[in-house]
Scaffold this motif. Sequence first.
Motif, PDB file in Angstrom:
ATOM      1  N   CYS A 138      -3.151   8.686   5.114  1.00 44.63           N
ATOM      2  CA  CYS A 138      -3.804   9.434   4.027  1.00 44.63           C
ATOM      3  C   CYS A 138      -4.978  10.293   4.497  1.00 44.63           C
ATOM      4  N   CYS A 168      -7.043   6.967  -1.693  1.00 37.21           N
ATOM      5  CA  CYS A 168      -6.878   5.883  -0.727  1.00 37.21           C
ATOM      6  C   CYS A 168      -8.241   5.680  -0.085  1.00 37.21           C
ATOM      7  N   CYS A 202      -2.377   3.705   7.233  1.00 38.30           N
ATOM      8  CA  CYS A 202      -1.597   4.712   6.508  1.00 38.30           C
ATOM      9  C   CYS A 202      -1.915   6.075   7.129  1.00 38.30           C
TER      10      CYS A 202
HETATM   11 ZN   LIG Z   1      -3.769   5.521   2.624  1.00 38.45          ZN
END
Ligand SMILES: [Zn+2]
Length: 205
Positions: free
Chosen positions: A67, A54, A65
């Motif tokens: 990540c 990512c 997100c």
């Molecule tokens: Zn991500």
Amino acid sequence: MPVVFVAASKLPTPFAQFTMHGFLDEATGREHVVLSLGEIADGAPVLGRLHSECLTGDALFSQRCDCGSQLEAALQAIAREGRGVLLYLRQEGRGIGLLNKIRAYELQDGGADTVEANERLGFAADQRDYAMCLPMLEHLGVKSLRLMTNNPRKVKALTDMGIVVAERVPLHTGHNPHNKLYLATKASKLDHMMGNEHQGEVDRA
Ligand SMILES: [Zn+2]
Ligand SMILES: Nc1nc2c(ncn2[C@@H]2O[C@H](COP(=O)(O)OP(=O)(O)OP(=O)(O)O)[C@@H](O)[C@H]2O)c(=O)[nH]1
């Protein structure tokens, strides 16, 4: 076509000095990386993570997100144990690639959720496959993992290829107001186990 080991080097980080192993997936041309620490080929279950690339979260500090925070938490956990593996898998955007992920984000800016955005672009909600993990784990001599994930599909993919998932270790971190809907959609549409259902317990496969 095989996944071939190319080279290994030291990788010093703020958490530990890992060994970095580079692999080429000849079928896709993708270059994958494993960071390992300690003795991982002794047969005992290894603390591990399959981390899907990512760029926005891992390198650009995105809060859309979780990540980047998961990547850091996983490396810290491995460093604390002094033993483990992190497979950094080049399957950006759940397999649709960076530019399509930006297209999907544009649709999400207009109101779609993460699954609807993929589908409007003509993709499945999650296009990842984990087949490349088996030759990489075989190369490293890892047969059994204590897998840091909230994603049951990763557990199933590993189990189906003959890797033992001795334990699922939840990885809840990096929640913020910007990724609230994204994380809720992962729980409701992508089967992610986001917390309450497993608090204080450990899943054993
Ligand atoms: Zn991500
Ligand atoms: N297509 C698409 N991909 C996304 C989006 N947000 C994050 N991703 C990608 O999703 C992947 C991470 O997947 P997640 O579902 O967050 O987590 P996971 O890796 O499946 O599960 P965990 O092991 O619990 O973290 C990375 O490849 C990201 O680039 C999005 O809105 N659309």
